[in-house]
Design an enzyme around this catalytic site. Structure first.
Site, PDB file in Angstrom:
ATOM      1  N   HIS A  41      79.483  56.503  46.301  1.00  0.00           N
ATOM      2  CA  HIS A  41      79.640  55.098  46.668  1.00  0.00           C
ATOM      3  C   HIS A  41      78.936  54.269  45.603  1.00  0.00           C
ATOM      4  O   HIS A  41      78.354  54.841  44.684  1.00  0.00           O
ATOM      5  CB  HIS A  41      78.989  54.903  48.045  1.00  0.00           C
ATOM      6  CG  HIS A  41      79.234  53.573  48.669  1.00  0.00           C
ATOM      7  ND1 HIS A  41      80.484  53.022  48.812  1.00  0.00           N
ATOM      8  CD2 HIS A  41      78.374  52.672  49.232  1.00  0.00           C
ATOM      9  CE1 HIS A  41      80.364  51.847  49.415  1.00  0.00           C
ATOM     10  NE2 HIS A  41      79.103  51.617  49.680  1.00  0.00           N
ATOM     11  N   ASP A  78      75.100  45.877  55.391  1.00  0.00           N
ATOM     12  CA  ASP A  78      75.783  46.190  56.662  1.00  0.00           C
ATOM     13  C   ASP A  78      75.238  47.466  57.309  1.00  0.00           C
ATOM     14  O   ASP A  78      75.420  47.687  58.502  1.00  0.00           O
ATOM     15  CB  ASP A  78      77.316  46.240  56.498  1.00  0.00           C
ATOM     16  CG  ASP A  78      77.817  47.217  55.437  1.00  0.00           C
ATOM     17  OD1 ASP A  78      77.077  47.484  54.470  1.00  0.00           O
ATOM     18  OD2 ASP A  78      78.954  47.713  55.582  1.00  0.00           O
TER      19      ASP A  78
HETATM   20 ZN   LIG Z   1      79.453  49.790  54.615  1.00  0.00          ZN
HETATM   21 ZN   LIG Z   2      78.264  50.369  51.226  1.00  0.00          ZN
END
Ligand SMILES: [Zn+2]
Ligand SMILES: [Zn+2]
Length: 298
Positions: A133, A62
């Site tokens: 993340h 994304d």
């Molecule tokens: Zn994202």
């Molecule tokens: Zn991500």
């Protein structure tokens, strides 16, 4: 600063995938480049402006899939000036795999980011910091150089400094000599003025490291994938809630907070703004095509 895409993971009717544009003195910088970014640019105030540097936070689709189409279009529009892409090693591999043999007419340079300073130009620097993340991911921060203070022409005349090159030297912070006298910049120029600063979180959990990294930025674009109702999901998938973004921005002494990267499950950005506003006084939703100006510091 213009938000080009504000959705997380997949686009919605009203939100494109993550991309943030920063225009400064005629140069366009992109932070992330989700699928469809080039078309979002055309439909925004940026029109056909071309980015010279693209900072990618991490290799999740994304945030990166728009890069290839955008660069191919730049190739077809016969761009000659180089484009630099910054990001973790994995992004470099993707760029090489997809565009290595594309015969682009301009130089495409990839610079691997590992944290620390990634760009140093005359007017600004950009630094990267590891974020929290899944996978290797980075947040970015841009700081403009400080500007000379305000020049006081009346004071310069009083001191007998003739208008012209000597005034320029004083404005640049240099002492001048004329008729055997010296005038120091401090007597005709005000204090140095702070440069502006901008931060972009990419995808991340909030962390003390990012809080320090973003200390005092004028404008922070921070991910707000979820509202507090989805706290468990935020922790599981390595994202932040709006409340967490607001708390971090407040603790970091950020001037203005813009939330983005909204989960399609949380379509009401108004609720996210409300949650973050419990902690920070200046919060906005970064909806697609919305622009935010950063005034120069006096
Ligand atoms: Zn994202
Ligand atoms: Zn991500």
């Amino acid at each position: 600063m213009t938000i080009l895409g504000s959705s997380a993971a997949m686009p919605t009717k009203r939100r494109g995938l993550p991309a943030v544009a920063v225009e400064r003195e005629g140069e366009l910088l992109l932070f992330d480049c989700g699928e469809g970014t080039q078309r979002q640019m055309m439909n925004s105030r940026l029109g056909r402006m071309q980015p010279s540097k693209i900072f990618v936070s991490h290799a999740h689709g994304d945030h990166v899939l728009g890069l290839f189409g955008l660069l191919m279009t730049l190739g077809m529009s016969d761009r000659k000036a180089p484009v630099k892409v910054f990001g973790p090693a994995e992004v470099g591999d993707m760029v090489e795999d997809v565009l290595g043999g594309a015969g682009l007419p301009f130089e495409l340079l990839f610079e691997r980011v590992t944290g620390g300073r990634v760009v140093k130009e005359k007017g600004y620097i950009v630094r990267a910091q590891r974020s929290d993340h899944h996978g290797e991911s980075y947040a970015y921060r841009l700081d403009e150089a400080k500007r000379p203070g305000r020049f006081n022409p009346d004071r310069a005349k009083e001191l007998g400094v003739p208008e012209g090159p000597l005034w320029h030297r004083l404005q640049e912070g240099k002492a001048v000599r004329f008729h055997g006298r010296e005038v120091r910049p401090g007597s005709v120029v005000g204090p140095w003025r702070m440069g502006r600063s901008f931060g972009y979180s990419g995808d991340t959990r909030p962390s003390g490291r990012l809080q320090r990294f973003f200390r005092g930025v004028d404008l922070l674009v921070f991910e707000s994938t979820y509202t507090s109702e989805y706290q468990d999901e935020a922790e599981e998938y390595g994202h932040s809630t709006a409340a967490e973004a607001g708390r971090l921005a407040a603790r970091a002494g950020v001037g203005r907070l813009v939330l983005t990267h909204f989960s399609p499950r949380v379509p009401d950005a108004g609720l996210a703004v409300k949650e973050a506003s419990r902690y920070h006084a200046d919060v906005s939703a970064g909806n697609d095509f919305e622009s935010f100006d950063l005034p120069l510091h006096d």
